[in-house]
Structures are given as C-alpha cells and as structure tokens.
Design a protein around this motif. Structure first.
Motif, PDB file in Angstrom:
ATOM      1  N   VAL A  89       6.580  -5.216   5.850  1.00 43.49           N
ATOM      2  CA  VAL A  89       5.650  -6.192   6.414  1.00 43.49           C
ATOM      3  C   VAL A  89       5.677  -6.072   7.932  1.00 43.49           C
ATOM      4  O   VAL A  89       6.738  -6.075   8.558  1.00 43.49           O
ATOM      5  N   THR A  90       4.508  -5.972   8.564  1.00 42.36           N
ATOM      6  CA  THR A  90       4.421  -5.751  10.009  1.00 42.36           C
ATOM      7  C   THR A  90       4.721  -7.035  10.784  1.00 42.36           C
ATOM      8  O   THR A  90       4.571  -8.147  10.253  1.00 42.36           O
ATOM      9  N   PRO A  91       5.112  -6.902  12.061  1.00 46.24           N
ATOM     10  CA  PRO A  91       5.400  -8.097  12.880  1.00 46.24           C
ATOM     11  C   PRO A  91       4.217  -9.053  12.982  1.00 46.24           C
ATOM     12  O   PRO A  91       4.416 -10.277  13.001  1.00 46.24           O
ATOM     13  N   ILE A  92       2.991  -8.526  13.048  1.00 49.16           N
ATOM     14  CA  ILE A  92       1.836  -9.409  13.189  1.00 49.16           C
ATOM     15  C   ILE A  92       1.633 -10.243  11.927  1.00 49.16           C
ATOM     16  O   ILE A  92       1.246 -11.428  11.991  1.00 49.16           O
ATOM     17  N   ILE A  93       1.932  -9.670  10.758  1.00 49.24           N
ATOM     18  CA  ILE A  93       1.831 -10.428   9.507  1.00 49.24           C
ATOM     19  C   ILE A  93       2.940 -11.466   9.439  1.00 49.24           C
ATOM     20  O   ILE A  93       2.718 -12.610   8.995  1.00 49.24           O
ATOM     21  N   TRP A  94       4.141 -11.115   9.887  1.00 47.23           N
ATOM     22  CA  TRP A  94       5.235 -12.099   9.952  1.00 47.23           C
ATOM     23  C   TRP A  94       4.855 -13.257  10.866  1.00 47.23           C
ATOM     24  O   TRP A  94       5.116 -14.426  10.556  1.00 47.23           O
ATOM     25  N   ALA A  95       4.230 -12.935  12.006  1.00 46.97           N
ATOM     26  CA  ALA A  95       3.810 -13.983  12.937  1.00 46.97           C
ATOM     27  C   ALA A  95       2.773 -14.892  12.280  1.00 46.97           C
ATOM     28  O   ALA A  95       2.820 -16.124  12.415  1.00 46.97           O
ATOM     29  N   VAL A 105       7.079  -5.594  -0.796  1.00 45.19           N
ATOM     30  CA  VAL A 105       8.076  -4.780  -0.087  1.00 45.19           C
ATOM     31  C   VAL A 105       8.227  -5.399   1.312  1.00 45.19           C
ATOM     32  O   VAL A 105       7.529  -5.032   2.258  1.00 45.19           O
ATOM     33  N   TRP A 106       9.133  -6.348   1.441  1.00 50.76           N
ATOM     34  CA  TRP A 106       9.221  -7.174   2.645  1.00 50.76           C
ATOM     35  C   TRP A 106       9.611  -6.382   3.884  1.00 50.76           C
ATOM     36  O   TRP A 106       9.197  -6.717   4.995  1.00 50.76           O
ATOM     37  N   ARG A 107      10.372  -5.319   3.722  1.00 51.79           N
ATOM     38  CA  ARG A 107      10.782  -4.537   4.893  1.00 51.79           C
ATOM     39  C   ARG A 107       9.609  -3.783   5.516  1.00 51.79           C
ATOM     40  O   ARG A 107       9.701  -3.329   6.661  1.00 51.79           O
ATOM     41  N   THR A 142      -4.002 -10.560   2.490  1.00 51.63           N
ATOM     42  CA  THR A 142      -4.309  -9.146   2.299  1.00 51.63           C
ATOM     43  C   THR A 142      -3.032  -8.321   2.257  1.00 51.63           C
ATOM     44  O   THR A 142      -2.918  -7.360   1.486  1.00 51.63           O
ATOM     45  N   ALA A 143      -2.049  -8.708   3.064  1.00 49.11           N
ATOM     46  CA  ALA A 143      -0.797  -7.954   3.130  1.00 49.11           C
ATOM     47  C   ALA A 143       0.208  -8.363   2.055  1.00 49.11           C
ATOM     48  O   ALA A 143       0.927  -7.518   1.512  1.00 49.11           O
ATOM     49  N   LEU A 144       0.264  -9.657   1.730  1.00 50.16           N
ATOM     50  CA  LEU A 144       1.332 -10.151   0.854  1.00 50.16           C
ATOM     51  C   LEU A 144       0.852 -10.522  -0.545  1.00 50.16           C
ATOM     52  O   LEU A 144       1.688 -10.650  -1.444  1.00 50.16           O
ATOM     53  N   SER A 145      -0.447 -10.734  -0.714  1.00 51.63           N
ATOM     54  CA  SER A 145      -1.066 -11.313  -1.905  1.00 51.63           C
ATOM     55  C   SER A 145      -0.860 -12.828  -1.854  1.00 51.63           C
ATOM     56  O   SER A 145       0.100 -13.323  -1.238  1.00 51.63           O
ATOM     57  N   PRO A 146      -1.747 -13.600  -2.475  1.00 55.52           N
ATOM     58  CA  PRO A 146      -1.586 -15.053  -2.472  1.00 55.52           C
ATOM     59  C   PRO A 146      -0.252 -15.508  -3.069  1.00 55.52           C
ATOM     60  O   PRO A 146       0.392 -16.428  -2.549  1.00 55.52           O
ATOM     61  N   GLY A 147       0.157 -14.870  -4.168  1.00 54.65           N
ATOM     62  CA  GLY A 147       1.428 -15.239  -4.781  1.00 54.65           C
ATOM     63  C   GLY A 147       2.609 -14.950  -3.880  1.00 54.65           C
ATOM     64  O   GLY A 147       3.566 -15.747  -3.806  1.00 54.65           O
ATOM     65  N   GLY A 148       2.585 -13.813  -3.178  1.00 53.04           N
ATOM     66  CA  GLY A 148       3.659 -13.495  -2.247  1.00 53.04           C
ATOM     67  C   GLY A 148       3.732 -14.487  -1.111  1.00 53.04           C
ATOM     68  O   GLY A 148       4.822 -14.876  -0.665  1.00 53.04           O
TER      69      GLY A 148
END
Length: 269
Positions: A224-230, A220-222, A40-46
């Motif tokens: 992206v929230t910490p929970i999504i990075w986790a 827009v990687w900057r 949802t945050a990055l898209s499947p391709g991302g």
C-alpha cells in the motif's frame, strides 16, 4: 429565565458549534473523493477491516486519556442503547455507505446522503421530540429533498443500474445515520460525547471486523502506497472518528433539527 451571562455563554457556545459543524461538513465533503481512491487500492471490505481495527483503538485511548483505566460504569439499559447505536451507526450505516460510495460516484454519494435531514426530521417527529424549526428551514429541506429525488429518478430512467443501486444503498444508509444522530443526543447530554462514542464504537466494531476480515486479510498491506495510507488515516481518524465526536457535540449544543440541514452543504464541497 436564564441570566444574562448564561445567555451570552450559550450564544457563544452555539456560534462555536456552528463553526465546528461547518468545518466537519467541509471534511465530510472532501472525504467522498478520498474514499473512492482508497477503495480502489484496498477494496471496500479492506477499508472497513482497517477502519474498525483503528477506530476502537482510537476511541479507547481517548477514553483512557479522559478517565484513566476507570471507565464510566453505565446501567444495563443504557449499554443496550449503545449497542443499538453501534450496530445502526457502524455496522449498518458505515457498511452501507462504504459499498454505496464504491458503486456510485463521489458527487452522487454526497447528494444522496444529504437526504439525511429529511429522515432526521421524520424520526424526531415519530419519537415526539420537539425541536423548533422555522418555516424557511422546513421549506429549504423540502426543496433540497425534491432536487435529490429528481436526480435519483433521472439516473434510474437512464438505465444506470449500478450507480442507481449505489444511490439506493446510500439512501438507506442515510436513514441509519439519522437514527444514530437522534438516539445519541440524550446519551451524549448525560455522559458526554467521548463516552458515548467509545462504547458505541467498541460494541459496533466486532461484527464489522468479523464480516470484513476475509477482504482485509486479502490486502497486501506492505504494498500500500504512502498516499493511500494518508487517505486511509484521513478517512478514519479525521472524517470518521473526529467527525462523529464533533457532530455529537454540535447536536447537543445546537439541537438535532437545526444542525441536520447543514448536511445539504456537502454536495457543493
């Protein structure tokens, strides 16, 4: 006939492999929901772009830790087999699974991918690999397969076309993972899971990165929230990288036919 100490050691290793397999099934079962949030945050391709920048690096670092800079030299025919593994396991299986999960639901995804044991047993039979499976295990696989097909047909008859399309995509993806599982076993027995994992990942990553680059560079990687990075790190390093490594070892110890039905535990998780 094996000696008593050797038999005891094999039984202990088999128990450890069973517990490792159950742990990975739990990880994979939870990962469906994690990936839905990440998509949802990055898209499947991302997600694929990030995954296949991280996976080869992790695999290369692990092989360097094991062997230093002198990596095992493999004959050309085995490198070709590893290329096939990389394309089947990473480009086709992971690529299809990613979009299949995105189009379908977390529970449906786990259920459809649980058909993997059926494909595994068919591939084993086609390749002439004899691994003993009890009648009870065969009956369990057949019942589970029937239940999955009933579930899929119900969605098709209900007109849920996008979800059904995602389920059909996952069905094809399951066959590629089964191929990877069967084809990787003899290579893992000869060279070890780390070597096979590293070479297959490196060879299979390049086309995935090339195809997913436009989507990945559009994130827009900057922001992206910490929970999504986790969630991304969990999905890539724990579920995917560690999971494929452990599953390869489990299959080498327990046998592919005996390990594959454990995948039916994913939907309850």
């Amino acid at each position: 006939m094996p000696s008593a100490p050797a038999s005891a050691d094999h039984a202990r290793q088999a128990r450890h492999a069973l517990w490792a397999a159950l742990a990975m099934v739990a990880v994979w079962g939870t990962n469906f929901s994690v990936q839905k949030a990440v998509f949802t945050a990055l898209s499947p391709g991302g997600f694929l772009f990030a995954r296949y920048l991280m996976m080869p690096l992790a695999a290369a670092l692990l092989l360097c830790w094991r062997n230093g800079l002198r990596w095992p030299r493999l004959p050309r025919d085995e490198l070709l087999e590893l290329l096939k593994l990389g394309l089947a396991g990473h480009l086709l299986h992971v690529g299809l699974v990613t979009y299949g999960i995105h189009w379908s639901t977390a529970f449906s995804s786990s259920l459809i991918l649980a058909l993997g044991p059926v494909f595994t047993l068919l591939i084993l039979r086609f390749r002439g690999v004899e691994e003993r499976l009890s009648r009870g295990q065969l009956a369990g696989v057949a019942v589970a397969c029937f239940g999955v097909l009933v579930f899929l047909s119900d969605k098709l008859l209900g007109g849920h076309w996008q979800a059904s399309g995602g389920d059909l995509t996952l069905l094809v993806a399951a066959s590629f993972f089964s191929y990877y599982t069967v084809a990787a076993k003899p290579l893992i027995e000869r060279h070890g899971g780390v070597t096979v994992m590293t070479y297959a990942t490196l060879l299979g990553s390049l086309p995935v990165v090339a195809i997913s680059a436009p989507a990945g560079l559009g994130v827009v990687w900057r922001e992206v929230t910490p929970i999504i990075w986790a969630g991304l790190l969990y999905a890539v390093l724990v579920s995917a990288f560690l999971g494929w490594l452990v599953w390869g070892w489990v299959n080498a110890v327990r046998g592919v036919a005996r390990s594959a039905p454990l995948m039916y535990l994913m939907p309850p998780v």
